[in-house]
Design a protein around this motif. Structure first.
Motif, PDB file in Angstrom:
ATOM      1  N   CYS A 134       0.832  -1.209   0.000  1.00  0.00           N
ATOM      2  CA  CYS A 134       0.000   0.000   0.000  1.00  0.00           C
ATOM      3  C   CYS A 134       0.864   1.256   0.000  1.00  0.00           C
ATOM      4  CB  CYS A 134      -0.921   0.009   1.221  1.00  0.00           C
ATOM      5  SG  CYS A 134      -2.370  -1.056   1.090  1.00  0.00           S
ATOM      6  N   GLU A 135       1.869   1.271   0.830  1.00  0.00           N
ATOM      7  CA  GLU A 135       2.724   2.449   0.917  1.00  0.00           C
ATOM      8  C   GLU A 135       3.482   2.673  -0.384  1.00  0.00           C
ATOM      9  OE1 GLU A 135       5.199   1.920   4.337  1.00  0.00           O
ATOM     10  OE2 GLU A 135       3.696   2.775   5.685  1.00  0.00           O
ATOM     11  N   ASP A 136       4.026   1.613  -0.963  1.00  0.00           N
ATOM     12  CA  ASP A 136       4.779   1.757  -2.215  1.00  0.00           C
ATOM     13  C   ASP A 136       3.883   2.302  -3.321  1.00  0.00           C
ATOM     14  OD1 ASP A 136       7.024   0.785  -1.014  1.00  0.00           O
ATOM     15  OD2 ASP A 136       6.871  -1.248  -1.833  1.00  0.00           O
ATOM     16  N   GLU A 137       2.676   1.767  -3.440  1.00  0.00           N
ATOM     17  CA  GLU A 137       1.769   2.215  -4.494  1.00  0.00           C
ATOM     18  C   GLU A 137       1.284   3.634  -4.237  1.00  0.00           C
ATOM     19  OE1 GLU A 137      -1.338  -0.621  -5.101  1.00  0.00           O
ATOM     20  OE2 GLU A 137       0.035  -2.196  -5.767  1.00  0.00           O
ATOM     21  N   ALA A 138       1.055   3.970  -2.973  1.00  0.00           N
ATOM     22  CA  ALA A 138       0.618   5.325  -2.649  1.00  0.00           C
ATOM     23  C   ALA A 138       1.701   6.343  -2.981  1.00  0.00           C
ATOM     24  CB  ALA A 138       0.239   5.412  -1.171  1.00  0.00           C
ATOM     25  N   TYR A 139       2.924   6.039  -2.633  1.00  0.00           N
ATOM     26  CA  TYR A 139       4.015   6.973  -2.923  1.00  0.00           C
ATOM     27  C   TYR A 139       4.250   7.100  -4.429  1.00  0.00           C
ATOM     28  CZ  TYR A 139       5.102   6.983   2.071  1.00  0.00           C
ATOM     29  OH  TYR A 139       5.038   7.127   3.437  1.00  0.00           O
ATOM     30  N   SER A 140       4.023   6.019  -5.156  1.00  0.00           N
ATOM     31  CA  SER A 140       4.133   6.103  -6.615  1.00  0.00           C
ATOM     32  C   SER A 140       3.077   7.037  -7.187  1.00  0.00           C
ATOM     33  CB  SER A 140       3.991   4.710  -7.227  1.00  0.00           C
ATOM     34  OG  SER A 140       5.100   3.893  -6.910  1.00  0.00           O
ATOM     35  N   LEU A 141       1.870   6.927  -6.652  1.00  0.00           N
ATOM     36  CA  LEU A 141       0.804   7.830  -7.116  1.00  0.00           C
ATOM     37  C   LEU A 141       1.143   9.282  -6.802  1.00  0.00           C
ATOM     38  CD1 LEU A 141      -2.604   6.074  -6.272  1.00  0.00           C
ATOM     39  CD2 LEU A 141      -1.638   6.569  -8.521  1.00  0.00           C
ATOM     40  N   LEU A 142       1.668   9.524  -5.631  1.00  0.00           N
ATOM     41  CA  LEU A 142       2.028  10.887  -5.262  1.00  0.00           C
ATOM     42  C   LEU A 142       3.110  11.438  -6.185  1.00  0.00           C
ATOM     43  CD1 LEU A 142       2.153  10.577  -1.360  1.00  0.00           C
ATOM     44  CD2 LEU A 142       0.435  11.798  -2.707  1.00  0.00           C
ATOM     45  N   ALA A 143       4.085  10.602  -6.505  1.00  0.00           N
ATOM     46  CA  ALA A 143       5.205  11.059  -7.329  1.00  0.00           C
ATOM     47  C   ALA A 143       4.806  11.246  -8.787  1.00  0.00           C
ATOM     48  CB  ALA A 143       6.352  10.061  -7.226  1.00  0.00           C
ATOM     49  N   LEU A 144       3.977  10.343  -9.308  1.00  0.00           N
ATOM     50  CA  LEU A 144       3.682  10.350 -10.742  1.00  0.00           C
ATOM     51  C   LEU A 144       2.451  11.165 -11.112  1.00  0.00           C
ATOM     52  CD1 LEU A 144       4.376   6.578 -11.486  1.00  0.00           C
ATOM     53  CD2 LEU A 144       5.892   8.528 -11.902  1.00  0.00           C
ATOM     54  N   GLN A 145       1.506  11.279 -10.195  1.00  0.00           N
ATOM     55  CA  GLN A 145       0.245  11.940 -10.522  1.00  0.00           C
ATOM     56  C   GLN A 145       0.079  13.306  -9.864  1.00  0.00           C
ATOM     57  OE1 GLN A 145      -1.699  10.754 -12.725  1.00  0.00           O
ATOM     58  NE2 GLN A 145      -1.587   8.523 -12.786  1.00  0.00           N
ATOM     59  N   ALA A 146       0.867  13.577  -8.808  1.00  0.00           N
ATOM     60  CA  ALA A 146       0.798  14.854  -8.091  1.00  0.00           C
ATOM     61  C   ALA A 146      -0.644  15.257  -7.784  1.00  0.00           C
ATOM     62  CB  ALA A 146       1.482  15.954  -8.908  1.00  0.00           C
ATOM     63  N   PRO A 147      -1.407  14.422  -7.066  1.00  0.00           N
ATOM     64  CA  PRO A 147      -2.804  14.742  -6.767  1.00  0.00           C
ATOM     65  C   PRO A 147      -2.923  15.938  -5.839  1.00  0.00           C
ATOM     66  CG  PRO A 147      -2.098  12.868  -5.475  1.00  0.00           C
ATOM     67  CD  PRO A 147      -0.984  13.160  -6.440  1.00  0.00           C
ATOM     68  N   VAL A 148      -4.066  16.603  -5.896  1.00  0.00           N
ATOM     69  CA  VAL A 148      -4.336  17.758  -5.036  1.00  0.00           C
ATOM     70  C   VAL A 148      -5.711  17.582  -4.394  1.00  0.00           C
ATOM     71  CG1 VAL A 148      -2.884  19.324  -6.371  1.00  0.00           C
ATOM     72  CG2 VAL A 148      -5.306  19.074  -6.968  1.00  0.00           C
ATOM     73  N   ALA A 149      -5.961  18.429  -3.375  1.00  0.00           N
ATOM     74  CA  ALA A 149      -7.267  18.496  -2.709  1.00  0.00           C
ATOM     75  C   ALA A 149      -7.744  17.115  -2.255  1.00  0.00           C
ATOM     76  CB  ALA A 149      -8.283  19.167  -3.630  1.00  0.00           C
ATOM     77  N   GLY A 150      -8.964  16.741  -2.664  1.00  0.00           N
ATOM     78  CA  GLY A 150      -9.549  15.489  -2.203  1.00  0.00           C
ATOM     79  C   GLY A 150      -8.757  14.270  -2.618  1.00  0.00           C
TER      80      GLY A 150
END
Length: 214
Positions: A59-75
């Motif tokens: 979960c942590e690895d996939e979450a950090y990948s999403l943060l790095a590659l997608q740069a989500p904001v807000a919700g």
């Protein structure tokens, strides 16, 4: 890209829900092992704890990948960060269930729970495992209101914890003091399991609504 992000987030939430279900089953089986003095079942719970550790790492690895590659904001950002936070708490819940199983293993072949307190520990197991099952529902569905619901369940666990402590510290306690100490530690594992579940529900609701309940 946004559609891909939400597909990835849905898969991530599926893993988080699986962690909640695994924690629920671990506590359910640990309680059964405790009350039935079932050593093989206790060993199964202890050996299975590594699976929750692996799920947290994934979960942590996939979450950090999403943060790095997608740069989500807000919700979207709240949702990803909630996965990291909740995965840690759910892993801890698995550890606490393993502590219950470990207590059953150390006491074997003698029962750790005195006969007069067996119904209390049976209820502790039922309430706490149901809380973890409910977390899986909240991950997959509507998280709003989950914090209040699990807080009420936590109050029940606190009351049961208090009942055990009152019993083992009473002047009328007739069992060995070593049993009193073991039961004091044991009931604390259930109480902490419930506290962690409430923390998860609180973070899920915040991720869903943007408002921190409580």
């Amino acid at each position: 890209m946004r559609e891909s992000f939400h597909d990835d987030l849905k898969r991530l939430n599926g893993r988080l829900a699986a962690m909640a279900e695994a924690a629920a089953e671990a506590m359910r089986r640990a309680t059964q092992a405790l009350l039935a003095v079932d050593l093989p079942l206790a060993e199964q719970v202890l050996s299975g704890d590594a699976d929750l550790d692996d799920l947290r790492a994934t979960c942590e690895d996939e979450a950090y990948s999403l943060l790095a590659l997608q740069a989500p904001v807000a919700g979207d950002l709240r949702a990803v960060l909630a996965v990291v936070y909740c995965a840690e708490k759910l892993e801890r819940m698995g550890d606490l269930a393993a502590h219950v199983a470990g207590t059953a293993r150390r006491g074997h072949p003698e029962p750790t729970v005195s006969a007069d307190l067996e119904p209390v520990f049976a209820e502790l197991g039922e309430v706490t495992s149901a809380m973890a099952d409910r977390l899986a529902d909240l991950v997959r569905g509507e998280a709003r209101g989950g914090y209040a619901e699990l807080s009420r369940a936590d109050e029940r666990v606190d009351a049961l914890h208090a009942r055990v402590m009152a019993t083992v510290t009473s002047p009328d306690w007739t069992h060995d003091q070593r049993i009193a100490v073991a039961l004091s530690l044991l009931t604390r594992f259930y109480e902490r399991f419930a506290d962690q579940a409430v923390s998860v529900a609180k973070r899920l609701e915040f991720a869903a609504t943007g408002d921190l309940p409580g």
